[in-house]
Write an enzyme that holds these catalytic residues in place. Structure first.
Site, PDB file in Angstrom:
ATOM      1  CD  GLN A   1      -2.126   7.262  -2.505  1.00 56.77           C
ATOM      2  OE1 GLN A   1      -1.310   7.699  -1.682  1.00 56.77           O
ATOM      3  NE2 GLN A   1      -3.198   6.556  -2.148  1.00 56.77           N
TER       4      GLN A   1
ATOM      5  CE1 TYR B   1      -4.381  11.803   2.745  1.00 60.32           C
ATOM      6  CE2 TYR B   1      -4.084  14.003   3.635  1.00 60.32           C
ATOM      7  CZ  TYR B   1      -3.861  12.654   3.706  1.00 60.32           C
ATOM      8  OH  TYR B   1      -3.110  12.148   4.744  1.00 60.32           O
TER       9      TYR B   1
ATOM     10  CB  ALA C   1       0.421  10.315  -0.822  1.00 64.99           C
TER      11      ALA C   1
ATOM     12  NE  ARG D   1      -1.368   0.443  10.437  1.00 66.25           N
ATOM     13  CZ  ARG D   1      -2.464   0.760  11.123  1.00 66.25           C
ATOM     14  NH1 ARG D   1      -2.365   1.286  12.329  1.00 66.25           N
ATOM     15  NH2 ARG D   1      -3.661   0.524  10.603  1.00 66.25           N
TER      16      ARG D   1
ATOM     17  CB  CYS E   1       3.384   9.330   3.977  1.00 66.18           C
ATOM     18  SG  CYS E   1       2.026   9.901   2.969  1.00 66.18           S
TER      19      CYS E   1
ATOM     20  CB  SER F   1      -0.875   0.003   1.265  1.00 65.10           C
ATOM     21  OG  SER F   1      -1.793   1.075   1.218  1.00 65.10           O
TER      22      SER F   1
HETATM   23  C1  531 Z   1      -3.342   6.731   7.565  1.00 62.50           C
HETATM   24  C2  531 Z   1      -4.763   7.178   7.470  1.00 62.50           C
HETATM   25  C3  531 Z   1      -5.699   6.269   7.051  1.00 62.50           C
HETATM   26  C4  531 Z   1      -7.027   6.628   6.993  1.00 62.50           C
HETATM   27  C5  531 Z   1      -7.407   7.915   7.347  1.00 62.50           C
HETATM   28  C6  531 Z   1      -6.482   8.822   7.759  1.00 62.50           C
HETATM   29  C7  531 Z   1      -5.138   8.475   7.828  1.00 62.50           C
HETATM   30  N1  531 Z   1      -2.412   7.449   6.737  1.00 62.50           N
HETATM   31  C8  531 Z   1      -2.901   7.918   5.442  1.00 62.50           C
HETATM   32  C9  531 Z   1      -1.762   8.494   4.634  1.00 62.50           C
HETATM   33  C10 531 Z   1      -1.046   9.585   5.377  1.00 62.50           C
HETATM   34  C11 531 Z   1      -0.619   9.135   6.754  1.00 62.50           C
HETATM   35  C12 531 Z   1      -1.757   8.507   7.521  1.00 62.50           C
HETATM   36  C13 531 Z   1      -2.230   8.919   3.261  1.00 62.50           C
HETATM   37  O1  531 Z   1      -3.291   8.510   2.842  1.00 62.50           O
HETATM   38  C14 531 Z   1      -1.393   9.806   2.445  1.00 62.50           C
END
Ligand code: 531
Length: 352
Positions: A96, A178, A54, A320, A22, A19
């Site tokens: 992405q 976003y 991203a 993760r 970041c 997945s």
């Molecule tokens: C985890 C996240 C998942 C679902 C909702 C909010 C946050 N991630 C998402 C990441 C950035 C860091 C946190 C991105 O989608 C870019």
């Protein structure tokens, strides 16, 4: 889970994807050795698809100043090196492309995940309406029709650069609060023009981005969209809305919907648990008759295999768990007694 997946002219060696995650480790949006090792090792570990994190389509679209970017040729060149490595080691190279909208200009999570003022390297943020993401967050500057056109054009240029850099799987980030998500969610979009109000108004921006990107993205490569399939907020975006949007995305030429959730407000109560978002992938796959990816607390080989085996999604994305275990596919093959399903690099054979 170890069966190949072919979409358009792209074949994944298995149903396991990394997945987009970041790393917040770029200088001026440039990929570096960290990203090559971080992503390359997971291709070596046997993933069928590796999606680069991203990647901002313009500077103000970054979540943090340390985000990946693809708004200039130097960034695209640095990313091409990564696409080449991923492909050379058997993974489909994905990326992405994203715009953080009203959640932009933040510090890194391990540095507090708060808004960065202009005095500390931050910038003013844009969005559909002057509705801040949360407390201690600024009112976004509402994008007018010209502003929307500029952002759509930035997504198109990003897609062209990703195409020329050799990526074969392009995911438009339409989730996690976003910019694109903030337009389709009624929680954040209070507009009264053509880009707001009704469902059709709120999804217009998402569809304009996707239709413009599809025109430049090669027909034989995969175009995916990540959605937040629910806001987990009363009165917010729902799973049924996501099936309706997925149908329209399919009509616009999208090949797969990547089903996540949440992110529109900082304090939603999310019932997170093993595979808690798989039901969305299942509902979209059936309701819109489009391939889907499942993501969200997928950690165990049997769990992941069940999702594919029972037709709940076409692909599982691990985040993760892949940070904990870069070689997860190799280990999963053994756990499911299919050792030869995932190739061991010859250099490592003596260890297995
Ligand atoms: C985890 C996240 C998942 C679902 C909702 C909010 C946050 N991630 C998402 C990441 C950035 C860091 C946190 C991105 O989608 C870019």
């Amino acid at each position: 889970m170890f069966e190949p997946l072919t979409l358009k002219g792209v074949t994944l060696r298995n149903r396991i994807g990394v997945s987009p995650m970041c790393m917040y480790s770029c200088e001026d949006g440039m990929a570096n050795d960290w990203h090559l090792v971080h992503l390359g090792s997971r291709a070596v570990g046997g993933a069928g698809l590796v999606i680069v994190e991203a990647t901002a389509v313009e500077p103000r679209g970054r979540i943090t100043p340390w985000d990946m970017g693809i708004w200039n040729d130097a960034q695209a060149e640095a990313l091409a090196r990564i696409a080449r490595f991923l492909k050379a080691y058997g993974a489909v190279p994905g990326i992405q492309i994203a715009h953080a909208g009203r959640k932009a200009s933040s510090s890194r999570p391990w540095e507090g995940d708060r808004y960065l003022g202009e005095h500390e390297g931050g910038w003013p943020v844009v969005g559909p309406s002057p509705v801040p993401y949360g407390p201690n967050r600024p009112e976004p500057i509402p994008l007018d029709a010209d502003g929307i056109r500029e952002v759509v054009a930035a997504f198109v240029r990003a897609a062209e650069r990703a195409r020329d850099a050799g990526f074969e799987w392009l995911e438009v980030h339409g989730a996690h609060g976003y910019l694109i998500h903030s337009f389709y969610s009624p929680v954040s979009n209070r507009r009264t023009d053509a880009y707001g109000g009704s469902f059709a108004g709120r999804v217009r921006f998402a569809l304009e981005v996707v239709e413009a990107v599809r025109r430049v993205w090669p027909e034989d490569r995969v175009l995916a969209v990540r959605l937040s399939c629910t806001d987990w907020v009363d009165g917010g975006w729902t799973g049924e809305d996501s099936v309706a949007l997925a149908r329209r995305l399919k009509e616009a030429g999208v090949d797969l919907v990547d089903c996540s959730s949440g992110g529109i407000v900082p304090d939603a109560r999310v019932p997170a648990g093993a595979g808690y978002q798989v039901p969305f992938a299942e509902a979209v796959r059936r309701g819109a008759d489009i391939p889907t990816a499942a993501v969200g607390l997928i950690t165990d080989p049997m769990q992941a295999d069940e999702v594919i085996r029972n037709g709940r999604a076409d692909l599982v994305l691990l985040a993760r768990e892949f940070l904990r275990e870069p070689y997860w596919p190799l280990k999963a093959a053994r756990a499911l007694r299919k050792a030869d399903a995932v190739p061991v690099p010859p250099q490592y054979l003596r260890a297995y």
